[in-house]
Design a protein around this motif. Sequence first.
Motif, PDB file in Angstrom:
ATOM      1  N   LYS A  96      22.109  36.106  25.412  1.00 60.75           N
ATOM      2  CA  LYS A  96      23.141  36.872  25.908  1.00 60.75           C
ATOM      3  C   LYS A  96      23.943  36.924  26.953  1.00 60.75           C
ATOM      4  N   ILE A  97      25.162  37.116  27.126  1.00 62.52           N
ATOM      5  CA  ILE A  97      26.059  37.348  27.996  1.00 62.52           C
ATOM      6  C   ILE A  97      26.622  38.478  28.358  1.00 62.52           C
ATOM      7  N   TYR A  98      25.740  39.228  29.480  1.00 56.42           N
ATOM      8  CA  TYR A  98      26.227  40.550  29.721  1.00 56.42           C
ATOM      9  C   TYR A  98      27.549  40.701  30.741  1.00 56.42           C
ATOM     10  N   ILE A  99      28.515  41.371  30.423  1.00 59.02           N
ATOM     11  CA  ILE A  99      29.734  41.431  31.088  1.00 59.02           C
ATOM     12  C   ILE A  99      29.778  42.904  31.602  1.00 59.02           C
ATOM     13  N   PHE A 100      29.950  42.817  32.960  1.00 65.15           N
ATOM     14  CA  PHE A 100      30.059  44.076  33.988  1.00 65.15           C
ATOM     15  C   PHE A 100      31.570  44.125  34.581  1.00 65.15           C
ATOM     16  N   VAL A 101      31.963  45.196  35.071  1.00 65.02           N
ATOM     17  CA  VAL A 101      33.345  45.432  35.774  1.00 65.02           C
ATOM     18  C   VAL A 101      32.828  46.122  36.890  1.00 65.02           C
ATOM     19  N   CYS A 102      33.645  45.940  37.883  1.00 63.66           N
ATOM     20  CA  CYS A 102      33.243  46.650  39.080  1.00 63.66           C
ATOM     21  C   CYS A 102      34.533  46.440  39.840  1.00 63.66           C
ATOM     22  N   SER A 103      34.946  47.479  40.840  1.00 63.95           N
ATOM     23  CA  SER A 103      35.848  47.732  41.677  1.00 63.95           C
ATOM     24  C   SER A 103      35.625  48.274  42.733  1.00 63.95           C
ATOM     25  N   VAL A 104      34.323  48.259  43.045  1.00 64.87           N
ATOM     26  CA  VAL A 104      33.684  48.662  44.602  1.00 64.87           C
ATOM     27  C   VAL A 104      32.922  47.469  44.941  1.00 64.87           C
ATOM     28  N   PHE A 105      33.341  46.914  46.104  1.00 60.18           N
ATOM     29  CA  PHE A 105      32.711  45.659  46.566  1.00 60.18           C
ATOM     30  C   PHE A 105      33.027  45.650  48.147  1.00 60.18           C
ATOM     31  N   GLU A 106      32.044  44.849  49.093  1.00 58.59           N
ATOM     32  CA  GLU A 106      32.370  44.640  50.217  1.00 58.59           C
ATOM     33  C   GLU A 106      32.227  43.170  50.592  1.00 58.59           C
ATOM     34  N   GLY A 107      33.369  42.836  51.778  1.00 59.58           N
ATOM     35  CA  GLY A 107      33.522  41.565  51.992  1.00 59.58           C
ATOM     36  C   GLY A 107      34.854  40.944  51.408  1.00 59.58           C
ATOM     37  N   THR A 108      34.830  39.641  51.717  1.00 58.71           N
ATOM     38  CA  THR A 108      36.133  38.734  51.283  1.00 58.71           C
ATOM     39  C   THR A 108      35.333  37.541  50.611  1.00 58.71           C
ATOM     40  N   VAL A 109      36.215  36.894  49.729  1.00 59.80           N
ATOM     41  CA  VAL A 109      35.756  35.858  49.136  1.00 59.80           C
ATOM     42  C   VAL A 109      35.764  34.753  50.162  1.00 59.80           C
ATOM     43  N   ASN A 110      34.445  34.058  50.057  1.00 59.60           N
ATOM     44  CA  ASN A 110      34.302  32.865  50.843  1.00 59.60           C
ATOM     45  C   ASN A 110      34.490  31.502  50.161  1.00 59.60           C
ATOM     46  N   LYS A 167      38.030  32.009  24.959  1.00 65.79           N
ATOM     47  CA  LYS A 167      38.899  33.007  24.135  1.00 65.79           C
ATOM     48  C   LYS A 167      38.567  34.213  24.022  1.00 65.79           C
ATOM     49  N   HIS A 168      37.483  34.777  24.584  1.00 67.96           N
ATOM     50  CA  HIS A 168      37.241  36.197  24.787  1.00 67.96           C
ATOM     51  C   HIS A 168      37.540  36.894  25.973  1.00 67.96           C
ATOM     52  N   ALA A 169      38.192  35.949  26.906  1.00 70.93           N
ATOM     53  CA  ALA A 169      38.478  36.503  28.129  1.00 70.93           C
ATOM     54  C   ALA A 169      39.591  37.886  28.119  1.00 70.93           C
ATOM     55  N   GLU A 170      40.621  37.683  27.344  1.00 69.86           N
ATOM     56  CA  GLU A 170      41.844  38.564  27.355  1.00 69.86           C
ATOM     57  C   GLU A 170      41.048  40.073  27.092  1.00 69.86           C
ATOM     58  N   ALA A 171      40.390  39.970  25.705  1.00 73.17           N
ATOM     59  CA  ALA A 171      39.769  41.205  25.215  1.00 73.17           C
ATOM     60  C   ALA A 171      38.698  41.714  26.349  1.00 73.17           C
ATOM     61  N   LEU A 172      38.058  41.057  26.902  1.00 77.76           N
ATOM     62  CA  LEU A 172      37.101  41.629  27.949  1.00 77.76           C
ATOM     63  C   LEU A 172      37.947  42.276  29.135  1.00 77.76           C
ATOM     64  N   ILE A 173      38.738  41.849  29.487  1.00 73.94           N
ATOM     65  CA  ILE A 173      40.042  42.097  30.705  1.00 73.94           C
ATOM     66  C   ILE A 173      40.466  43.258  30.157  1.00 73.94           C
ATOM     67  N   ARG A 174      40.971  43.401  28.898  1.00 76.38           N
ATOM     68  CA  ARG A 174      41.489  44.608  28.492  1.00 76.38           C
ATOM     69  C   ARG A 174      40.563  45.813  28.397  1.00 76.38           C
ATOM     70  N   LYS A 175      39.147  45.582  28.064  1.00 72.37           N
ATOM     71  CA  LYS A 175      38.195  46.599  28.182  1.00 72.37           C
ATOM     72  C   LYS A 175      37.797  47.074  29.437  1.00 72.37           C
ATOM     73  N   ALA A 176      37.961  46.304  30.506  1.00 70.67           N
ATOM     74  CA  ALA A 176      37.734  46.258  32.072  1.00 70.67           C
ATOM     75  C   ALA A 176      38.835  47.278  32.319  1.00 70.67           C
ATOM     76  N   PHE A 177      39.960  47.192  32.037  1.00 70.94           N
ATOM     77  CA  PHE A 177      41.025  47.984  32.438  1.00 70.94           C
ATOM     78  C   PHE A 177      41.470  49.138  31.490  1.00 70.94           C
ATOM     79  N   GLY A 178      40.646  49.049  30.218  1.00 70.21           N
ATOM     80  CA  GLY A 178      40.831  50.465  29.460  1.00 70.21           C
ATOM     81  C   GLY A 178      42.038  50.309  28.925  1.00 70.21           C
TER      82      GLY A 178
END
Length: 146
Positions: A84-98, A124-135
């Motif tokens: 299984k590959i669980y896909i989450f979305v999140c827009s609340v985070f701390e820090g900067t990419v290192n 191949k499934h990335a676009e559909a997942l991004i669309r779900k993330a943005f609704g």
Amino acid sequence: MKEEKARKFTARVIIINNDGKILLLQNKEDNKWYPNEWVFPGGGSEPGESPEDCAVRELYEETGLKVLKDSLYHIDTLFKKEKKIYIFVCSVFEGTVNMKDVAFEHQNYDWVDPADLDNYPMMKHAEALIRKAFGTSDVWGSQQFL
């Protein structure tokens, strides 16, 4: 979500920043599954981890960004073979990419506007997942995802 056995699942996180861009990591060219492709941060579970715990840990290990379990929103579960590959979305985070954290497993990272996804080869499934993330079902480009 209930706890699952070690290394039996993967968790990935679609991180969205305040500008509406998503964080993508570029795999190294020797990556077994998706060489040179752009992916969402994440990886395999450790003993006793829930999918959310795995997502939080992997995001931090790969990017240096910190998120709370409660800020993750589960949008999908994919299956690759029997894993299984669980896909989450999140827009609340701390820090900067290192980049030092990114470079351990990846060759690059970028904050990407969904309209620019044509320039980032992905699974191949990335676009559909991004669309779900943005609704949304908006058309961002003509990319045919692999």
